[in-house]
Design a protein around this motif. Structure first.
Motif, mmCIF file in Angstrom:
data_model
loop_
_atom_site.group_PDB
_atom_site.id
_atom_site.type_symbol
_atom_site.label_atom_id
_atom_site.label_comp_id
_atom_site.label_asym_id
_atom_site.label_seq_id
_atom_site.Cartn_x
_atom_site.Cartn_y
_atom_site.Cartn_z
ATOM 1 N N TRP B 54 0.839 -1.204 0.000
ATOM 2 C CA TRP B 54 0.000 0.000 0.000
ATOM 3 C C TRP B 54 0.871 1.250 0.000
ATOM 4 N N VAL B 55 1.912 1.228 0.818
ATOM 5 C CA VAL B 55 2.824 2.374 0.857
ATOM 6 C C VAL B 55 3.552 2.521 -0.472
ATOM 7 N N LEU B 56 4.054 1.398 -0.956
ATOM 8 C CA LEU B 56 4.888 1.471 -2.144
ATOM 9 C C LEU B 56 4.097 1.911 -3.369
ATOM 10 N N ILE B 57 2.905 1.323 -3.581
ATOM 11 C CA ILE B 57 2.243 1.558 -4.858
ATOM 12 C C ILE B 57 0.715 1.691 -4.771
ATOM 13 N N GLY B 58 0.116 0.932 -3.836
ATOM 14 C CA GLY B 58 -1.343 0.862 -3.816
ATOM 15 C C GLY B 58 -2.019 2.203 -3.584
ATOM 16 N N TYR B 59 -1.533 2.937 -2.597
ATOM 17 C CA TYR B 59 -2.207 4.174 -2.218
ATOM 18 C C TYR B 59 -2.229 5.182 -3.350
ATOM 19 N N THR B 60 -1.127 5.301 -4.024
ATOM 20 C CA THR B 60 -1.073 6.313 -5.071
ATOM 21 C C THR B 60 -1.987 5.953 -6.238
ATOM 22 N N LEU B 61 -2.106 4.668 -6.532
ATOM 23 C CA LEU B 61 -3.036 4.255 -7.592
ATOM 24 C C LEU B 61 -4.477 4.533 -7.188
ATOM 25 N N ALA B 62 -4.768 4.372 -5.898
ATOM 26 C CA ALA B 62 -6.143 4.568 -5.445
ATOM 27 C C ALA B 62 -6.453 6.038 -5.203
ATOM 28 N N PHE B 63 -5.572 6.743 -4.542
ATOM 29 C CA PHE B 63 -5.897 8.103 -4.111
ATOM 30 C C PHE B 63 -4.970 9.186 -4.664
ATOM 31 N N GLY B 64 -4.059 8.813 -5.522
ATOM 32 C CA GLY B 64 -3.266 9.828 -6.196
ATOM 33 C C GLY B 64 -4.186 10.646 -7.087
ATOM 34 N N PRO B 65 -3.747 11.856 -7.455
ATOM 35 C CA PRO B 65 -4.573 12.698 -8.317
ATOM 36 C C PRO B 65 -5.102 11.914 -9.518
ATOM 37 N N ASP B 66 -6.372 12.147 -9.807
ATOM 38 C CA ASP B 66 -7.137 11.360 -10.771
ATOM 39 C C ASP B 66 -6.591 11.410 -12.192
ATOM 40 N N VAL B 67 -6.622 10.262 -12.857
ATOM 41 C CA VAL B 67 -6.292 10.175 -14.268
ATOM 42 C C VAL B 67 -7.510 9.604 -14.985
ATOM 43 N N GLY B 68 -8.276 10.459 -15.608
ATOM 44 C CA GLY B 68 -9.401 10.008 -16.424
ATOM 45 C C GLY B 68 -10.517 9.308 -15.680
ATOM 46 N N GLY B 69 -10.624 9.508 -14.381
ATOM 47 C CA GLY B 69 -11.706 8.880 -13.634
ATOM 48 C C GLY B 69 -11.435 7.434 -13.262
ATOM 49 N N PHE B 70 -10.308 6.896 -13.746
ATOM 50 C CA PHE B 70 -10.111 5.461 -13.572
ATOM 51 C C PHE B 70 -9.007 5.046 -12.605
ATOM 52 N N ILE B 71 -8.048 5.913 -12.413
ATOM 53 C CA ILE B 71 -6.913 5.492 -11.593
ATOM 54 C C ILE B 71 -6.209 6.737 -11.066
ATOM 55 N N GLY B 72 -5.442 6.569 -9.990
ATOM 56 C CA GLY B 72 -4.659 7.676 -9.479
ATOM 57 C C GLY B 72 -3.287 7.702 -10.140
ATOM 58 N N ASN B 73 -2.677 8.871 -10.185
ATOM 59 C CA ASN B 73 -1.337 8.919 -10.783
ATOM 60 C C ASN B 73 -0.291 8.553 -9.722
ATOM 61 N N LEU B 74 0.987 8.741 -10.062
ATOM 62 C CA LEU B 74 2.024 8.228 -9.166
ATOM 63 C C LEU B 74 2.580 9.265 -8.192
#
Ligand SMILES: Nc1ncnc2c1ncn2[C@@H]1O[C@H](COP(=O)(O)OP(=O)(O)O)[C@@H](O)[C@H]1O
Ligand SMILES: Nc1ncnc2c1ncn2[C@@H]1O[C@H](COP(=O)(O)OP(=O)(O)O)[C@@H](O)[C@H]1O
Ligand SMILES: Nc1ncnc2c1ncn2[C@@H]1O[C@H](COP(=O)(O)OP(=O)(O)O)[C@@H](O)[C@H]1O
Lengths: 112, 436, 436, 436, 112, 112
Positions: B54-74
């Motif tokens: 979650w720290v390494l990658i999960g959180y940013t995909l979930a809650f990083g700034p939005d990319v097209g409504g589908f995923i968070g950025n890095l």
């Protein structure tokens, strides 16, 4: 009468019960036991060290039968319990001089 | 930043974390004793594995700034910029790191929920790989869609207060995919797999109920009236669910069971989860009750349809999640939460209900397909299932070389020859115990 | 409204909720294994049943606007007007719904406490009816008298910080009434009923101790100096109670027992409950110690007087509650809580002690009489006691068709023929297992 | 005073209190079933004994106004002046009594940690005396040195956020002293002492992990960004520790074990404890991982060097504590906590690391020497070890006349003749059960 | 000498022990077992499905006695264990050729 | 063939296993049992009341052997199990008419 005692692998109990029922045997007494023999127990790991457990879990069946049913019983157990691998277990037969059904006081083969 | 809100979310995070050991016990008590450790392990290890991922990658995909409504950025990769000050878009009164940690606990328990479905036959290595990948390719996107600013389901206006779709429907449908791929346990349908320790299951239920206050009330992200309302709804969902399932048991079997009451409480909690912050006490009772009754009926489906969902993840989490998500569209009430919407019975018409259907449908389709594909992939590479011999032996010994209990009077004798801890160990074939 | 206070009371409510599963385990470990689930069930099911009843009717009777000092009116029926803003008369800094939910948790555990007395022989249906009715006709009025604005005991000036009378004396004397109506277990007095799992009892004790911080410190209704003081007193009550009982054991049996330490902790917690917010640390130690010692002696009374109080609800909750209520009149100190009073040793004379006696006397009389009548009524209708055959079999199988543990190596075989889940089930006579 | 901070520290205190029953179960599951109660007792009784002693004398020695950097004076004897208002020198935003209570919970668990080392062979009376004296002559001074204003290690500038030296290294080195004095269990080195109930150990781990949030995040003494950061670091330490130990297991034994994962989580928690409030998430993962890996290796040392540290207090708490204390000198970062310091990798050079070495060295020397002397003294007077016969029988029966479990079908028969509870009891020689 | 083996209902163990003591028998060895016979096991409910458990829990007693005490022992067990309902159990008697007390090495009836 | 049954103190099992191995015996079946005899059980305390437990935990060994090995087996058990104190247990010997190894179907002494 005789008592047939068998020590078998626990997961074979259900099969043996079926083959026994096939042979017309409906009563038996079952005990959880530990077996020591050629088959060694499993290996356990405890905080990084491996240990050999000496025994293998087994179940022990006791079946009291009339003399002329002994061979059928032995055959039923052998069929049901066999996996052709070490530790399948043993059967032994001893004499029984009398059997009594507690509820009715019946004796001998009638008590079975 | 508010110390009261922060105190509440920190404690709520601890409570949600505690749910995972609770789940381990809830599930562990229901399997046969030869599989208790393997089953527990699949929840406990998620605490380790998912926290790190979650720290390494999960959180940013979930809650990083939005990319097209589908995923968070890095942007939040490795928790970069996830610091002691609030991120206003996510939670304005608590440290950003506290929000991210709270979300971590949800990410841990969701894949752990799935493990109940394939209990008693899964390889540990397959489980580890599955959990890691599923977190990234299924959970993180789903969390983004529903909860992140910009996520398409959130923007659509569908409501999910604390995880009806993201957590329960998602885990439940993934569970269904999993049992279809993995297949039935040896003996399924012939006899019963009787729970080996119902007291453990009850303890797990108690911990889940307790922790669920953090899960649901904590989702208010502050110690306020909404949290208080969600807290009450949570308790009532659990309570009514327990009563509902007990009533079904009593009608069908002429007696109530403790497993029914425990299962009903969990079913009620699942059902109230999406609704907790949108409904008042009487609707909460209704939702819990319906959840309990419907799930009590739904756990029988596996016998009729022949899928071996060992511990009823489908019957409880999928079905309970569906009940809750749709009833949210019925009972939601702006008077309780003005950030919500009015459902059917609050005079809001079918609008919300329609959105809930869309959210549910998308979740079902996405999660089922991706999970199915993922498991097929893992099956073809690392492998998913233990051998038949190992299944007979039990996964505890076969996969972990341990046994759950050792009560014998002469127990100290159970093992006598210690292999030299370092060197000699490797000589003993590890599979020796198989085929007891 | 204050977020810190709200955070604290929400968490305290969760802690008190957690006490009921804790109690289930505390009690469950002390019965014989054939009764473990039935015993646990009688606590767990209270979580379901009482939560719902509390919303529907209980709360308004207890905390609705006062009617003549004896009962609340129906303003809060179905939690009407119990909302997100504070009710100043009840708790000025937290949402009203949070106060009502906190009180719900007390209403759940109080009837659950009673069940320890009739463990191992009570019918489930009788228990359900008893719990529902007792909540309404005994608990709600008692809570009103002592805690609601206008309640006559509160107005009188008797002190009960967190439930010495309402919870413990009330449950304890109801337990005595119950065992008098229900009678002894088969075999009482001939041999011992040895606890089947003391580790479970210790776990339950740990959870109770943990949750009791919510119970007592939460009763300050805010995160303030009073809560901190009550928190400390609670811990010291438990600690000194454990020491006290251990000392009695050590003197009498030349060794301390873990059950004694666990029982002593609970006895100390019971004793400190009414006093927690009125006394400083040294009096708290004294109260706990006296509670532990007196209860250690009191649990022997059942053998002398011949009532079968299975798990010592009388010896611990009634006696411990009496000790605490009266010692509050001795140790209470305005320096600790200015909303309290000065007891005997703080120079307040016998005034407070006298009021405590009145409160205690009223509780004893009211609860005993109403409980006794209620149980006689239920006995004559639904029935209270399982048959002798069922008692021999154990209530788990007889009343719930379940067993607590199934550890056997060949356990997977224990059941082989699954009745068709829906249809065929009814054909198997459910009483078949009796008289093993 | 701040209600949010107070709410948080009150709850944190409850969480730390809950760790001690958690520890009881963690340890209890690992011994043989005949010793489970005795082992649990040694943690549970500390809750009673230390709570009382802390109020009477411990707190003032640890946190009373400084005398020469080495000890507190007697200003706070009996919690005099420890009231509802903050003591600014100790914690400015919470009641002084709340700070003192929070510290009490640390004082309880520290001696309880030691008991894992001498499990299965210690006399209860010896344990009681040891715990009481050790608290006063070892724990209180150590706490003063490290945490009290004026304490010499604190003044030196060594960092210990939540107890790496005071709690873990201190308990761990005392454990080593203890096993050297007490000697090995009968059978050590010949066979394995297999844990009798790993599900109990896992439950204990879950409770410890849960409670540790109070331990570490609570050490921020407020609900702020630092607490949030320490909370995250704690979870990551545990998670990475679990992964680390699992990896070692998987490499060495070709399979991971649940005991390994549980032990790794605890090892990671121990390692992160001194660092929790000084490091960011990635260093927290590194510290946990290193802690898990190093401890997984360190538990093997007892077989090589031949000291019988029953439940690996040395391997986990001493070694994990050393790892954490030293890595704090490597990873500490002023960007995370400006009250801290920059470690080696944050560009602070070797300064902090050097101070950490001094702190560690002083702890090792002081605790080992005083503990060793204390135990020798007790051994020569009250005695430390049960007789060989009692050891064979098990400490549960031999020291407490109780058994942990009684599952037999015919269990109700297990005891038939009740000695008259009061009088006759003394006639039955208590040692009769020995030498089963 | 003979060995009398009895399989009885667990809750009757205490009564049997008393009748045996009445008959002057003070030693026996007891095992928890599972019995299969005419008496069926109980019914369990598991998440809404009912299952029939195949066995009934029983205890098994072994008593080694001198030949002339056999009838007394059988009578004591029958009296103590009877509930007149199905599943009361069975007694069977087999020959024993030698008995040894480990502590003293005594043999034969003296070893009992 | 004979069956040697021994009831011993649990903590002596390991020693007995060693003396049996010394005597060339590698197979046996072990059951946890409760023993009633001269040796009384231990005392338990339950909330301030003391109780006498009637039985002592024991383990029961069964070893099927060829007739000429019986004395060795008895000797091995006696040596391994003896603590010279009450409750050391008993050994008894009964006839066995047949033994079968399930895996191979071997009969008689070969099956051991
Ligand atoms: N001499 C013996 N007396 C009694 N039981 C025995 C004896 N030898 C073996 N057994 C039992 O039979 C089981 C199987 O024996 P083992 O030697 O492992 O394999 P196999 O049955 O294939 O020869 C053992 O686990 C033990 O319970
Ligand atoms: N042939 C048999 N051999 C050994 N044990 C038997 C046999 N038949 C029955 N038993 C044992 O006796 C118990 C009682 O037998 P059951 O047929 O149920 O009733 P009853 O004793 O009234 O005839 C069974 O549970 C089983 O333990
Ligand atoms: N008549 C008997 N039949 C079967 N087992 C017996 C008999 N008498 C004693 N035992 C078993 O032998 C064990 C030891 O017997 P006990 O009388 O206590 O001591 P000792 O062996 O020193 O004579 C008992 O616990 C019981 O299991």
């Amino acid at each position: 009468m005789k008592i047939v005692v068998a020590v078998i692998k626990p997961f074979k109990l259900e099969d043996v019960k079926e083959t026994l029922e096939g042979a017309g045997i409906h009563g038996m007494t079952v005990t959880d036991v530990r077996g020591f023999g050629r088959q060694k127990g499993h290996t356990e790991v405890y905080r990084g060290a491996e240990y050999q457990v000496d025994f293998a879990p087994k179940v022990r069946l006791e079946i009291v039968v009339d003399d002329d049913r002994v061979d059928d019983v032995v055959k039923a157990i052998t069929t049901g319990a066999s996996t052709q691998s070490i530790g399948d277990g043993k059967i032994w037969i001893s004499p029984v001089e009398q059997v009594i059904r507690i509820r009715t006081g019946e004796k001998g083969p009638d008590a079975l | 930043m508010d110390t009261g809100d922060t105190a509440f979310i920190l404690v709520a995070s601890a409570l949600v974390m505690f749910m995972t050991p609770g789940l381990a016990l809830f599930y562990g008590g229901m399997v046969r004793s030869k599989n208790v450790l393997g089953t527990i392990m699949q929840s406990i290890f998620a605490l380790g594995l998912v926290s790190v991922l979650w720290v390494l990658i999960g959180y940013t995909l979930a809650f990083g700034p939005d990319v097209g409504g589908f995923i968070g950025n890095l942007d939040f990769l490795g928790f970069k910029d996830v610091g002691a000050t609030p991120n206003d878009a996510l939670a304005a009164t608590i440290p950003h790191v506290s929000f991210a940690t709270f979300q971590m606990m949800f990410a841990i328990i969701t894949p752990a929920l799935i493990t109940g479905a394939f209990a008693e036959r899964m390889k540990f290595s397959g489980y580890v790989l599955f959990t890691a990948l599923w977190l990234i390719v299924v959970y993180a996107p789903m969390a983004h869609w529903v909860w992140a600013p910009g996520g398409w389901i959130r923007e659509l206006g569908a409501l999910d207060f604390a995880g009806g779709t993201v957590v329960h429907i998602n885990a439940g449908i993934a569970a269904l995919a999993a049992v279809l791929v993995i297949g039935k346990r040896k003996g399924f349908g012939q006899g019963a797999f009787i729970p080996h320790n119902l007291t453990m299951t009850v303890l797990g239920t108690g911990i889940l109920w307790f922790g669920w206050f953090g899960f649901n009330a904590g989702s208010a992200l502050g110690a306020n009236g909404l949290a208080a309302s969600a807290f009450l709804a949570t308790n009532l969902g659990a309570a009514a669910g327990a009563c509902g399932w007990a009533l079904v048991d009593a009608r069908k079997e002429r007696r109530s069971t403790i497993l029914g009451v425990a299962s009903g409480a969990v079913a009620g909690l699942v059902a109230i989860t999406p609704a907790a912050g949108f409904v008042g006490p009487l609707p909460a009772i209704a939702i819990g009750l319906i959840g309990g009754v419907v799930c009590a009926w739904a756990v029988g489906l596996k016998f009729r349809w022949g899928y071996d969902d060992s511990l009823d993840v489908v019957g409880v989490h999928l079905v309970g999640g569906l009940v809750g998500a749709l009833l949210t569209g019925v009972f939601a009430d702006l008077a309780i939460n003005e950030a919500g919407a009015d459902g059917l019975l609050a005079g809001g018409g079918f609008g919300l209900l329609g959105k809930q259907f869309v959210a549910v449908g998308a979740t079902l389709a996405f999660s089922f397909i991706v999970t199915y594909a993922l498991l097929k992939l893992i099956d073809a590479t690392v492998g998913l299932r233990v051998t038949e011999e190992e299944e007979v032996t039990g996964v505890d010994l076969a996969q972990h070389s341990e046994v759950g209990y050792s009560f014998s009077e002469s127990g100290s004798f159970t093992t006598a020859h210690q292999a030299t801890p370092s060197a000699g160990a490797a000589q003993v074939p590890a599979s020796e115990g198989s085929g007891i």
